[in-house]
Design an enzyme around this catalytic site. Structure first.
Site, PDB file in Angstrom:
ATOM      1  N   CYS A 176      34.733  32.432  53.463  1.00 48.33           N
ATOM      2  CA  CYS A 176      35.812  33.293  53.961  1.00 48.33           C
ATOM      3  C   CYS A 176      35.257  34.092  55.138  1.00 48.33           C
ATOM      4  O   CYS A 176      34.226  33.732  55.700  1.00 48.33           O
ATOM      5  CB  CYS A 176      36.393  34.171  52.854  1.00 48.33           C
ATOM      6  N   ARG A 233      37.295  37.108  48.967  1.00 48.24           N
ATOM      7  CA  ARG A 233      37.792  35.828  48.450  1.00 48.24           C
ATOM      8  C   ARG A 233      36.696  34.862  48.013  1.00 48.24           C
ATOM      9  O   ARG A 233      36.725  34.349  46.885  1.00 48.24           O
ATOM     10  CB  ARG A 233      38.678  35.150  49.516  1.00 48.24           C
ATOM     11  N   ASP A 256      44.023  37.063  52.978  1.00 52.21           N
ATOM     12  CA  ASP A 256      42.921  38.025  53.032  1.00 52.21           C
ATOM     13  C   ASP A 256      43.379  39.337  52.383  1.00 52.21           C
ATOM     14  O   ASP A 256      44.286  39.990  52.893  1.00 52.21           O
ATOM     15  CB  ASP A 256      42.563  38.239  54.510  1.00 52.21           C
TER      16      ASP A 256
END
Ligand code: 4NP
Length: 157
Positions: free
Chosen positions: A3, A9, A124
């Site tokens: 990420c 994440r 996100d």
């Protein structure tokens, strides 16, 4: 698992994928990294740790690191959490031979018409709230379940 910051994440994706693969008796190396280096050396975001804990996954010992070019050689798959990360992975690939290792993590869901959700992102959650992290967790749980099955099938072919 890749990420942007490697604190929200991808640490969850790493922890979940390790858990999913445990039931198969095959050794897999799973790790995560960020395309950005702002948080290198830090633990995952507290909110990711919390939703992991809520679901029996402990990611508190993970340490943030940045993607390095050796990752393209080292790993069979590089899973991007969203399309922008995928693009960065594509652009930073040290050689075209690695491009088929790049996967968008959402690109596993087959729709009724045979098309896939390839343009879907794991959103996100960094500037969001704890519920945004819970949504990320649920997405990653489903996605990793499917990818784990697929990896095992590919492995045994
Ligand atoms: P992640 O979330 O890519 O899921 O780890 C982010 C974490 C940090 C930042 C952006 C996204 N940041 O800009 O610092």
């Amino acid at each position: 698992m890749v990420c942007l910051g490697n604190i929200c994440r991808s640490p969850l994706a790493e922890g979940i994928m390790i858990e999913k693969l445990k039931k198969y008796n095959i050794y897999f190396q799973v790790d995560s990294a960020g395309t950005g280096g702002w948080h290198v050396g830090s633990a995952p975001d507290k909110r990711s740790i919390k939703v992991g804990t809520e679901n029996g996954i402990d990611i508190s010992n993970q340490v943030c690191r940045a993607l390095v070019s050796e990752d393209y050689e080292e790993y069979d798959y590089l899973f991007a959490m969203d399309t922008s990360i995928y693009k960065t992975l594509y652009e930073r690939s040290p050689s075209p031979e690695y491009l088929n290792k790049l996967k968008l993590i959402c690109d596993i869901n087959e729709n009724y018409d045979g098309s896939s959700d390839e343009n879907m992102d794991v959103p996100d959650p960094y500037t969001g709230e704890i519920n945004d992290f819970r949504i990320v967790y649920r997405m990653l749980d489903l996605l990793c379940e499917k990818w784990a099955e697929k990896l095992i099938n590919n492995h045994s072919k």
